[in-house]
Design a protein around this motif. Structure first.
Motif: not given
Ligand SMILES: [Zn+2]
Length: 147
Positions: A43-44, A47-48, A50-51
């Motif tokens: 998930d982390q 997220m990265e 996605g960022q």
């Protein structure tokens, strides 16, 4: 086989079973914890990614319509978040305001006050006619004005 041997065998079967269950519990617990940690890391990373994709999209370095849509949706959520945070701050700073006490009722002044009788006169309690203090009956309405 003697009875003691039987008991001993049963006992060792019980301990073997308990040992098996304990080891199984330990193994599954450890694996579950490892799986949870891997999921968290995945998930982390997502997220990265996605960022990074968001930054690239905003910088105009990539042109992907679906990504632009997601970035716009994210911007929308963030602006809503800002508004809600402001609302929360305002709500938290609100204080109770004591209602201002109602002004005391105006002293009621009768519009028409019965005229005070002039000296040597009296007023008929029935019709208000002013007459000499010596009158027994009101000359206007005939009411007896002497008790
Ligand atoms: Zn009268």
């Amino acid at each position: 086989m003697g009875i003691l041997d039987q008991l001993g065998k049963t006992f060792s079967q019980v301990t073997d079973r308990a040992k098996f269950e304990a080891e199984k519990f330990q193994k599954t617990t450890r694996l579950q914890a490892e799986i949870n940690e891997l999921r968290r890391q995945i998930d982390q990373k997502l997220m990265e990614i996605g960022q990074r994709a968001y930054d690239l999209q905003r910088a105009g370095q990539i042109q992907v319509p679906s990504l632009a849509e997601l970035a716009a949706a994210l911007d929308q959520l963030r602006s809503t978040l800002l508004v809600r945070e402001e609302e929360l701050k305002k709500a938290q700073n609100e204080v109770y305001i004591e209602p201002t006490p109602a002004p005391p009722p105006m002293q009621s002044v009768p519009i028409s006050e019965a005229p005070a009788p002039t000296a040597g006169q009296k007023i008929c309690p029935q019709c208000g006619f002013q007459m000499p203090a010596t009158a027994i009956f009101c000359p206007a309405c005939g009411t007896r004005v002497v008790k």
